[in-house]
Every structure is written in structure tokens, then in C-alpha cells.
Design an enzyme around this catalytic site. Sequence first.
Site, short mmCIF file in Angstrom:
data_model
loop_
_atom_site.label_atom_id
_atom_site.label_comp_id
_atom_site.label_asym_id
_atom_site.label_seq_id
_atom_site.Cartn_x
_atom_site.Cartn_y
_atom_site.Cartn_z
N ASP A 25 -64.91 -78.21 -5.48
CA ASP A 25 -65.22 -78.32 -4.06
C ASP A 25 -63.97 -78.36 -3.19
OD1 ASP A 25 -64.25 -80.94 -4.42
OD2 ASP A 25 -66.27 -81.75 -4.69
N ASP A 58 -61.08 -84.20 -12.43
CA ASP A 58 -62.18 -84.49 -11.52
C ASP A 58 -63.42 -83.74 -11.97
OD1 ASP A 58 -63.59 -85.46 -9.36
OD2 ASP A 58 -62.88 -83.91 -7.98
N ASP A 90 -63.29 -72.15 -18.79
CA ASP A 90 -63.59 -73.41 -19.44
C ASP A 90 -62.27 -74.15 -19.66
OD1 ASP A 90 -64.21 -75.51 -21.15
OD2 ASP A 90 -65.65 -74.35 -22.32
#
Length: 575
Positions: free
Chosen positions: A335, A418, A397
Site C-alpha cells: 500500500d 510489513d 514472492d
Amino acid sequence: MLKNLRSNPRLLLDDCLLIGIMAVLAACGLIYEYLLSHYSARVLGSMETVIYAMIGIMIVAMGLGAFAAKKIKDPYLGFAWLEVSVALIGCGATIFLASLIGFTQYLPQIIADTFAIPVDMLPLGGMFESLVKFSLVMPYVFGFLLGFLIGMEIPLIARIREDIYGKHLSNNVGTIYGADYIGAGVGAAIWVIVMLKIEINQAAALTASLNLVAGVIFFVRYRGQIKTRVWLVISHLILALMIFMVYCYGGQWSNKMQDLLYLDKVVHQQQTRFQNLVFTRRDMSGNLPSAYSFYINGRLQFSSMDEQIYHQMLVHPAMSVSARHNKVLIIGGGDGLALREVLKWPVESVKLIDLDDELVDLFQYPERYLPDDLSRVVMRLTQNAFNDSRVSVVNSDAFVEVDSLLQQGALFDTIIVDLPDPSHPDLNKLYSKHFYARLRQLLYGDGAIVVQSTSPFHAKQAFISIGKTLAAAGFSHTEQYHQNVPSFGEWGWSIATKMGAPASVRAQQQQPLFPFELTWLNAEVFQAALVFPADYYRQRDQVLVNELGTHTLYQYHHQAWQSEMGLEIDTTAEK
């Protein structure tokens, strides 16, 4: 038998038709299995439990359906009606479930509004609680019913082939199962390549249309052997109309019903290849700005009201106690809000690794995907962090990408992890001793690492296990700290240094701790966050380190949230 078929082209064509229908139905069956599992996990939370349970239930039901198929006397008529039923349930399941779950969740509010009952006295117990539990069981009921019907397909097709070609048809079962396996493989490919990228009701409608086409072809070819043809024709026409309506309008209806699962108004919903993304808006009283929240698979990731508390607590302690701030690695954080905080420091380069490229694109270019008002909010939150020339993003990944960084000889001054909570077995590996040990190799000797570590209140064993696992990976000093984030409740982080003094000592020696003023965090707040109740770590020795492949942390986390919320996992208070 093959020689006889070759000598009779019509028989060969008929057999290819039956085998082709079987392959198509197998593809549809697998897509229905994935689709219902995926949707149920989205609305029920606890994705890993729901998906595995749904697939298991459907497989068992398919076996029972195969046994029950022998009770159908007329295989032609039975198969024709079977395809109508499978398409009907497969197409309408998601809309029905969205409506049922949304209605039962919202019913107490409807009654409260009707009879002017105060908000703190909503009727939530007794019958209302039973209705909610009933609605949450219904996805499994639909899974069982759909699996039961799909399980009847192979025995009925086998009986039809025997009826057409004689009782001594060679390798009947092998041929049918071969078509079924190949069709299922094609269905899996279609799910990954096509269905995951479109709205889930459209995926259901497209799959049902394949069932419908297969059923129509079968009906037309064998109409001479099928009785009650009029009702079948009518049912196919009605089904075709339903599929069209679901494809065109099902998403809008389902979204309106699913919106009831959130406390606030849903203003954007998007399905990526990996997860479901939802933004909600809460209009505040007075002149206060609206509050926006972001959810992934029904789990709250941040609220615009207090995200700065979480992200400041995550980023700045580790940045401050690192000897330098030149190179930073962020794992997760798609984000861009942790990245925003990192860029407040004089960094030279930041590498961010996040699996979901569509998630990153959403926050990097919100104007392309979001309504104008929401786009402006997201740009204000991220402060255009992704478009900073110092930032490079890798969509991969992290478990694999870390190996690539090690091969390149990369080193970082600070590492910020995070990631979402370890609520899925696939995430568990990113909280393992093995993974942390490899991150340690990427860290300069005087650097620091911080890990988002779930709630120390709601998931105490999981929180302690993350700290112990980080320590077991070879970091010289590992400490944990916590802070109340109103949207989440009490939340925690683990911070470790590779060599030298622990973070708490470095923080005391660092004057000032932060070279700029923050809206929430200061030196006193950080030192207080390191303090826990006297008996908090009393049973620390009983908590296990999360070794790769053990799923220890996943089990701690899963059990903690189930225990906290009863048999249901809270999907609105878990990061």
C-alpha cells in the site's frame, strides 16, 4: 470396439461428443469448486480453513453422488436434468449466499431502525445469532449439494456409453476418467488464467453457460431417448435468461449485499489474481473529514484515521537505531504507507518486494482505478511514494526473491517486514526461522530489522513466537514493543539488531531519536512501548520457535483468533 467405431463414423462422432461433454463438465466442476471456495473464504474470513474445508466437503459429496447415481433409472433424462441443476446452483450460489449473509448481518439494524432501538441495544442474541450462524453454514451446504450433483456425472455418462455401444464396451471407465482428469486440468488453467481476473459472478455465469451448452448439445443429440422434453426446453430457456442476468447484473447485486458485511459504505472493490481489495468510507459528523479503510480478503489493513500510528511505530524505531539509512528493504507494504515513512529519511535507495502487482499499481496509480475522491485520498496518504526515483519495486514472492538478493550480494542498512498476519500456511514460511536467517544475511552488521508481529493481546502466543523466532535466527538482540492502534486494538512489532547493542539501548543513546517531528511517535512513546505487564512473558519458554514447514505460528495465530471470537474469526480487526 475402436475398430467398430472407425467403421461407423456416426458412432465415432457420438463417442467423441460424449467424451467432449464429459471433459467440459469436469472443467466446470473444478471451476465451481474453486469459485465457491474462493467466494466463501472471502465472506467468512479465515481463508485457509474455509478453502480446505470446502474442497474436502465437495470431494466427499462427489463420492456420495457417484454412489447415488445408480438410483437414477433413466440415465438420459437424469443427465439432462442434472446439467440444468448444476448450472442453476453454480450460477446462483454466490448471489444467494451474498444475499443471505448480508441480510442476516443487517437484520438487527433493520429492526433497530424500525422500532427506534438504541445502537448499543441491537438485538444480536437468540434467534438473530442463530440466523447468522445458519447463514455462515450455508456456503458449506451449497458446496455439498454442488459436489453431490457433480459426482453423478461420471456414472451417468458411463451408463449412457454402455447403453449406446453395448455392455462389453472396452475400457469405458478408463476413457471417462481420462476425459475427466484432462478436463479438470483445463478447468484449473482457465481458473488461473481467466476466472481470477474477472468479477466472481461473471465467472460463475460463464461456467454455468458451459454447463448449459453441454446440456443443450446432449439434449439435442439424444432427444429421442429423453422424456418430458417440453419441461427441459423451458428450463433451459429460463436458465439461459438467468445466466445472462447474473453476468450483467449479478456483480452489482452481490456487491450491495456484501457491502452489508462492512461497517461502512463500500466505495471500491477489486479482485486481483491473489486477493480481494475493498475500500470503505465513513462520513464523520461536523467538519471532520471522511474516514477511509482498506481491507484485503475482509481483513482490515489500515484506516486513514490512525494508520500513521501503525506505520510510524513500524518504520521509525528501526530506521533510527540503524547506523546508516542509505539502503532499505521493505518486504510487503504494497500500500506504500510504510514506504512513505521510510522516504522521510535521507535514503539513497529503497527496494520493496510485494507479490501482488495489481495491489501496488492501485496505490501507485490510484487515478487509473479509483473514483476521483478516493483517488485523491490515496494520493494524499501515499504522498506519491512509489514514484520516487529512489524506489524500486519487485513483484515476486519474497521467499524466492530473498535468495536472488543473496546471490547478488545485496546488503541493507534497515529491513522492514510489513506482511499480513500469518493467517494462511503460505504466509507462515515468511515468519519462519529459515526466512529470518536469510534476512539476517542481507543486513549490515550495524543495521536493524523490524517485523510486524500481530496483536500481543489477541494473539499472545503468536506474538511471542515471532520474537523468539527472530532471536533464534541469529540476531544478537531481539526486543518487542506494542502500541494501541484504535482500528486494530493493541498491536505489536519485533525489532532486532544483528550485532552490538539492542535497539532500546541505541534509542537511549540517540539524541534526538528522530531528526524530524512526527505526529505520534517520539522517544518517550517508543521507550514506553517496550514495557509489558509484569507477567506477560511468564510462559515464554512454552512458546515454540516457528521452524520452516512446522506451521507452528500459523496454528498459534489461528487458534488465538478463534478463541478470541468464539468459533468465528473477526474479519474486521485483523491485519
